[in-house]
Each structure stands twice: as structure tokens, then as C-alpha cells.
Design a protein around this motif. Structure first.
Motif, PDB file in Angstrom:
ATOM      1  N   HIS A 239       0.801  -1.160   0.158  1.00 41.56           N
ATOM      2  CA  HIS A 239       0.156   0.120   0.130  1.00 41.56           C
ATOM      3  C   HIS A 239       0.948   1.193  -0.037  1.00 41.56           C
ATOM      4  CE1 HIS A 239      -2.376   3.419   1.688  1.00 41.56           C
ATOM      5  NE2 HIS A 239      -3.346   2.641   1.060  1.00 41.56           N
ATOM      6  N   GLU A 240       1.929   1.389   0.692  1.00 40.77           N
ATOM      7  CA  GLU A 240       2.826   2.681   0.874  1.00 40.77           C
ATOM      8  C   GLU A 240       3.733   2.604  -0.409  1.00 40.77           C
ATOM      9  OE1 GLU A 240       2.530   4.974   3.082  1.00 40.77           O
ATOM     10  OE2 GLU A 240       0.700   3.731   3.904  1.00 40.77           O
ATOM     11  N   VAL A 241       4.223   1.420  -0.787  1.00 41.65           N
ATOM     12  CA  VAL A 241       4.803   1.380  -2.023  1.00 41.65           C
ATOM     13  C   VAL A 241       4.172   2.195  -3.342  1.00 41.65           C
ATOM     14  CG1 VAL A 241       6.030   0.189  -3.846  1.00 41.65           C
ATOM     15  CG2 VAL A 241       6.587  -0.251  -1.421  1.00 41.65           C
ATOM     16  N   ASP A 242       2.715   1.617  -3.370  1.00 49.30           N
ATOM     17  CA  ASP A 242       2.084   1.979  -4.641  1.00 49.30           C
ATOM     18  C   ASP A 242       1.605   3.422  -4.198  1.00 49.30           C
ATOM     19  OD1 ASP A 242       1.867  -0.405  -5.214  1.00 49.30           O
ATOM     20  OD2 ASP A 242       0.004  -0.967  -4.533  1.00 49.30           O
ATOM     21  N   ALA A 243       1.531   4.084  -3.110  1.00 49.05           N
ATOM     22  CA  ALA A 243       1.351   5.330  -2.844  1.00 49.05           C
ATOM     23  C   ALA A 243       2.402   6.096  -3.514  1.00 49.05           C
ATOM     24  CB  ALA A 243       0.790   5.734  -1.345  1.00 49.05           C
TER      25      ALA A 243
ATOM     26  N   LEU B 206      12.773   3.310  -0.203  1.00 46.03           N
ATOM     27  CA  LEU B 206      12.654   2.208   0.729  1.00 46.03           C
ATOM     28  C   LEU B 206      12.585   2.983   2.263  1.00 46.03           C
ATOM     29  CD1 LEU B 206      14.542  -0.740  -0.642  1.00 46.03           C
ATOM     30  CD2 LEU B 206      12.078  -0.600  -0.173  1.00 46.03           C
ATOM     31  N   LEU B 207      13.651   3.795   2.304  1.00 47.51           N
ATOM     32  CA  LEU B 207      13.466   4.888   3.630  1.00 47.51           C
ATOM     33  C   LEU B 207      12.345   5.582   3.836  1.00 47.51           C
ATOM     34  CD1 LEU B 207      14.859   5.654   6.133  1.00 47.51           C
ATOM     35  CD2 LEU B 207      16.017   7.219   4.740  1.00 47.51           C
ATOM     36  N   ASP B 208      11.789   6.250   2.799  1.00 44.95           N
ATOM     37  CA  ASP B 208      10.659   7.004   2.651  1.00 44.95           C
ATOM     38  C   ASP B 208       9.277   6.219   2.940  1.00 44.95           C
ATOM     39  OD1 ASP B 208       8.733   9.197   2.231  1.00 44.95           O
ATOM     40  OD2 ASP B 208       8.738   8.768   0.189  1.00 44.95           O
ATOM     41  N   VAL B 209       9.438   4.951   2.382  1.00 46.83           N
ATOM     42  CA  VAL B 209       8.339   3.903   2.596  1.00 46.83           C
ATOM     43  C   VAL B 209       8.321   3.536   4.088  1.00 46.83           C
ATOM     44  CG1 VAL B 209       7.386   1.730   2.177  1.00 46.83           C
ATOM     45  CG2 VAL B 209       8.223   3.161   0.225  1.00 46.83           C
ATOM     46  N   ALA B 210       9.356   3.324   4.748  1.00 45.38           N
ATOM     47  CA  ALA B 210       9.722   2.847   6.087  1.00 45.38           C
ATOM     48  C   ALA B 210       9.084   4.092   6.989  1.00 45.38           C
ATOM     49  CB  ALA B 210      10.944   2.484   6.289  1.00 45.38           C
ATOM     50  N   LEU B 211       9.448   5.238   6.715  1.00 43.39           N
ATOM     51  CA  LEU B 211       9.086   6.274   7.668  1.00 43.39           C
ATOM     52  C   LEU B 211       7.626   6.334   7.603  1.00 43.39           C
ATOM     53  CD1 LEU B 211      12.023   8.781   6.664  1.00 43.39           C
ATOM     54  CD2 LEU B 211      11.589   7.759   8.961  1.00 43.39           C
ATOM     55  N   SER B 212       7.003   6.293   6.384  1.00 43.91           N
ATOM     56  CA  SER B 212       5.574   6.554   6.258  1.00 43.91           C
ATOM     57  C   SER B 212       4.857   5.420   6.969  1.00 43.91           C
ATOM     58  CB  SER B 212       5.208   6.320   4.537  1.00 43.91           C
ATOM     59  OG  SER B 212       3.896   6.435   4.458  1.00 43.91           O
ATOM     60  N   LEU B 213       5.368   4.168   6.994  1.00 45.48           N
ATOM     61  CA  LEU B 213       4.646   3.022   7.853  1.00 45.48           C
ATOM     62  C   LEU B 213       4.750   3.432   9.368  1.00 45.48           C
ATOM     63  CD1 LEU B 213       6.192   0.175   5.489  1.00 45.48           C
ATOM     64  CD2 LEU B 213       3.400   0.472   6.001  1.00 45.48           C
ATOM     65  N   HIS B 214       6.042   3.668   9.803  1.00 42.54           N
ATOM     66  CA  HIS B 214       5.878   4.184  11.436  1.00 42.54           C
ATOM     67  C   HIS B 214       5.222   5.438  11.684  1.00 42.54           C
ATOM     68  CE1 HIS B 214       9.889   1.646  12.512  1.00 42.54           C
ATOM     69  NE2 HIS B 214       9.038   0.832  11.983  1.00 42.54           N
ATOM     70  N   LYS B 215       4.927   6.223  10.657  1.00 47.93           N
ATOM     71  CA  LYS B 215       4.294   7.395  10.842  1.00 47.93           C
ATOM     72  C   LYS B 215       2.813   7.222  11.002  1.00 47.93           C
ATOM     73  CE  LYS B 215       4.467  10.680   7.550  1.00 47.93           C
ATOM     74  NZ  LYS B 215       5.317  11.489   6.953  1.00 47.93           N
TER      75      LYS B 215
ATOM     76  N   VAL C  38       4.662  -1.654  12.672  1.00 48.89           N
ATOM     77  CA  VAL C  38       5.954  -1.718  13.056  1.00 48.89           C
ATOM     78  C   VAL C  38       6.822  -2.531  12.244  1.00 48.89           C
ATOM     79  CG1 VAL C  38       7.515  -2.114  15.290  1.00 48.89           C
ATOM     80  CG2 VAL C  38       5.262  -0.938  15.411  1.00 48.89           C
ATOM     81  N   LEU C  39       6.318  -4.069  12.277  1.00 44.63           N
ATOM     82  CA  LEU C  39       7.166  -4.823  11.622  1.00 44.63           C
ATOM     83  C   LEU C  39       7.328  -4.499  10.028  1.00 44.63           C
ATOM     84  CD1 LEU C  39       5.561  -8.092  12.928  1.00 44.63           C
ATOM     85  CD2 LEU C  39       7.877  -7.226  13.268  1.00 44.63           C
ATOM     86  N   ALA C  40       6.076  -3.933   9.429  1.00 46.15           N
ATOM     87  CA  ALA C  40       6.497  -3.565   8.028  1.00 46.15           C
ATOM     88  C   ALA C  40       7.690  -2.554   7.924  1.00 46.15           C
ATOM     89  CB  ALA C  40       4.981  -3.136   7.256  1.00 46.15           C
ATOM     90  N   GLY C  41       7.478  -1.469   8.739  1.00 48.44           N
ATOM     91  CA  GLY C  41       8.169  -0.405   8.787  1.00 48.44           C
ATOM     92  C   GLY C  41       9.719  -0.812   8.998  1.00 48.44           C
ATOM     93  N   ASP C  42       9.830  -1.688  10.131  1.00 45.06           N
ATOM     94  CA  ASP C  42      11.154  -2.464  10.388  1.00 45.06           C
ATOM     95  C   ASP C  42      11.671  -2.948   9.209  1.00 45.06           C
ATOM     96  OD1 ASP C  42      11.133  -1.053  12.699  1.00 45.06           O
ATOM     97  OD2 ASP C  42      10.740  -2.875  13.876  1.00 45.06           O
TER      98      ASP C  42
ATOM     99  N   LEU D  19      15.414  11.422  11.157  1.00 44.32           N
ATOM    100  CA  LEU D  19      14.198  11.200  10.906  1.00 44.32           C
ATOM    101  C   LEU D  19      13.389  10.324  11.956  1.00 44.32           C
ATOM    102  CD1 LEU D  19      13.930  11.094   6.951  1.00 44.32           C
ATOM    103  CD2 LEU D  19      13.094  13.136   8.448  1.00 44.32           C
ATOM    104  N   SER D  20      14.105   9.246  12.106  1.00 45.13           N
ATOM    105  CA  SER D  20      13.487   8.396  13.244  1.00 45.13           C
ATOM    106  C   SER D  20      13.289   9.074  14.433  1.00 45.13           C
ATOM    107  CB  SER D  20      14.334   7.202  13.273  1.00 45.13           C
ATOM    108  OG  SER D  20      14.601   6.381  11.970  1.00 45.13           O
ATOM    109  N   GLU D  21      14.271   9.735  15.091  1.00 53.10           N
ATOM    110  CA  GLU D  21      14.253  10.443  16.401  1.00 53.10           C
ATOM    111  C   GLU D  21      13.149  11.456  16.325  1.00 53.10           C
ATOM    112  OE1 GLU D  21      17.929  11.960  17.120  1.00 53.10           O
ATOM    113  OE2 GLU D  21      18.880   9.692  17.646  1.00 53.10           O
ATOM    114  N   SER D  22      13.063  12.171  15.071  1.00 51.90           N
ATOM    115  CA  SER D  22      11.794  13.348  14.981  1.00 51.90           C
ATOM    116  C   SER D  22      10.334  12.632  15.194  1.00 51.90           C
ATOM    117  CB  SER D  22      12.035  13.997  13.751  1.00 51.90           C
ATOM    118  OG  SER D  22      10.940  14.908  13.425  1.00 51.90           O
ATOM    119  N   HIS D  23      10.207  11.350  14.415  1.00 53.15           N
ATOM    120  CA  HIS D  23       9.049  10.765  14.827  1.00 53.15           C
ATOM    121  C   HIS D  23       8.721  10.175  16.127  1.00 53.15           C
ATOM    122  CE1 HIS D  23       8.681   9.449  10.096  1.00 53.15           C
ATOM    123  NE2 HIS D  23       8.351  10.758  10.326  1.00 53.15           N
ATOM    124  N   LEU D  24       9.754   9.636  16.689  1.00 55.30           N
ATOM    125  CA  LEU D  24       9.745   9.371  18.010  1.00 55.30           C
ATOM    126  C   LEU D  24       9.333  10.303  18.963  1.00 55.30           C
ATOM    127  CD1 LEU D  24      12.495   6.670  18.542  1.00 55.30           C
ATOM    128  CD2 LEU D  24      10.129   6.334  18.489  1.00 55.30           C
TER     129      LEU D  24
END
Length: 238
Positions: free
Chosen positions: A33-37, A73-82, A103-107, A136-141
Motif C-alpha cells: 500500500h505504501e509502495v503504491d502510494a 525504501l527509507l521513505d516507505v519505512a518512515l511512512s509506515l512508522h508514521k 511496526v514490523l512492516a516499517g522495520d 528522521l526516526s528520532e523526529s518521529h519518536l
């Protein structure tokens, strides 16, 4: 767009699709879903433009495709965690399976992004990638746990790091790398999804941008930068 640029963009899409294939059906649904987006995200093109050297080789082409793949892929991962930011962790109705899957998908995407970055075989590129991932990970946290302060502009940070690491792969000097990174970051202010609301886009128009491109980027890269501007709907504003 030039044929070679289009071919490289297609290769990045194929690499991202291959990297996000997983036997876990539920995990795969989150990721697809996030890759397609992000199928039309200009981030890959930014990297492929910034990393184009004056004299290209097959090895350099492979490295910049790997870098572009890593950034997407980093953009996708960040979006998933977001997605976790949209949920209330104290709510009684919290869907634990949804949280766990997110969480698992983002990781998983974070790990695949790191693998792609390592495949550039460039320690400086890996260091830049690691820095933006950390920031970016620290900013999200901080945002997730309700800490105050201005959140990091994700799109701007990704474009800047993509430009900087791309300049490294292109064999640019430190000053040239900085110019490329600054130009890439300003491009985020024109063509990001939230460009019109972004503080980085204030006072920037296509005429100014074309001038900046000529001053800050290598001439042989201009066709790719102009193609990205055209895709963003800003190249013909002048």
C-alpha cells in the motif's frame, strides 16, 4: 525525460518491488500500500540526477540505482512508522495487530533500505544515509511521545540527503556536493506533496529555480533536473 533516465527510474521501481516482496501476506499488504502510494514520488529521480557523473560507467549506474532504491525504501519505512502517529496508544479500542503489523512492516523496509545503501559500496554514502535515518526516526519518536518542538521536514531532509549522497557518487568535490544537496532540497519545496504549504517553498518560482540549477548543478545533469521540474508542474511557469 531521456530514455536512460526513464530506464533507471524503471529499474528503481523494480528494485523496490523486489526488496519489499515477503512471504508474510499481512506484512506484504502494509508495505505494498505504501509502495503504491509512492509510485510517482520524485525522490528517486532526485538521486538519479544528483548521482549522474560526467563520464558514466555501468558500475556507477548500478550504484546510483541502489542509492535511489535505498532512499525510496527509507521513505516507505518512515511512512509506515508514521501511521502510528494516527493512533492513540492509550485507547481501549487500539488494534494491537494493526500496530504490530505497522511496526514490523516499517522495520522490514528500514532493513531493506540499509541493504540497498550498503550495495553502493561507498562508506560516505552509507554514513549520509545512516544520518538521515537517525534524524528522521528520532523526529518521529519525539512527535509520537508528544514532545514539543518543530518536527523535522521529512521531504526536505530526504531530498537534501539524496542530493548530498548523489553528489558523492558522482565524484563531486565537497563544495559541489553541498551545492547539489542545497539544490535538491530546494526542489522539495516546489514538488513535494505539501509544497504549497511548506516554508521551504516560500518566495521560490521557476525562474529563480532555473537560475539556481545553472549555478549549483553540473551542466550534464540539467536535462534530468529539468525533467523533474516538468513532472512537478513547475518547469513551464517562467
Amino acid at each position: 525525460m531521456t530514455e536512460d533516465f526513464l530506464a533507471e527510474l524503471a529499474d528503481v521501481r523494480a528494485q523496490v518491488a523486489a526488496a519489499t516482496e515477503t512471504e508474510h501476506s499481512s506484512l506484504g499488504e502494509f508495505i505494498r500500500h505504501e509502495v503504491d502510494a509512492r509510485a510517482g514520488s520524485p525522490l528517486a529521480g532526485v538521486v538519479l540526477a544528483a548521482a549522474l557523473p560526467d563520464s558514466d560507467t555501468a558500475v556507477q549506474r548500478t550504484a546510483r540505482i541502489q542509492l535511489a532504491t535505498a532512499m525510496v525504501l527509507l521513505d516507505v519505512a518512515l511512512s509506515l512508522h508514521k501511521l502510528l502517529l494516527l493512533q492513540n496508544p492509550d485507547a481501549d479500542t487500539l488494534d494491537k495487530s494493526l500496530v504490530g503489523g505497522t511496526v514490523l512492516a516499517g522495520d522490514y523496509c528500514f532493513s531493506q533500505a540499509a541493504v540497498a545503501a550498503a550495495h553502493t559500496d561507498n562508506p560516505q554514502v552509507v554514513a549520509i544515509f545512516s544520518d538521515v535515518l537517525k534524524d528522521l526516526s528520532e523526529s518521529h519518536l519525539r512527535h509520537l511521545f508528544g514532545e514539543t518542538g518543530e518536527p523535522l521536514d521529512e521531504f526536505h531532509a530526504l531530498f537534501y540527503s539524496g542530493g548530498l549522497s548523489g553528489g558523492v557518487l558522482a565524484g563531486q568535490s565537497a563544495a559541489e556536493q553541498q551545492h547539489t544537496a542545497d539544490f535538491a532540497a530546494s526542489l522539495a519545496g516546489l514538488i513535494s506533496p505539501n509544497a504549497r504549504a511548506s516554508s521551504h517553498s516560500a518566495g521560490v518560482d521557476a525562474n529563480q529555480f532555473h537560475t539556481a540549477m545553472r549555478q549549483q548543478t553540473a551542466a550534464h545533469q540539467h536535462p534530468r533536473w529539468l525533467a523533474l521540474l516538468a513532472e512537478g508542474g513547475t518547469a513551464n511557469d517562467d
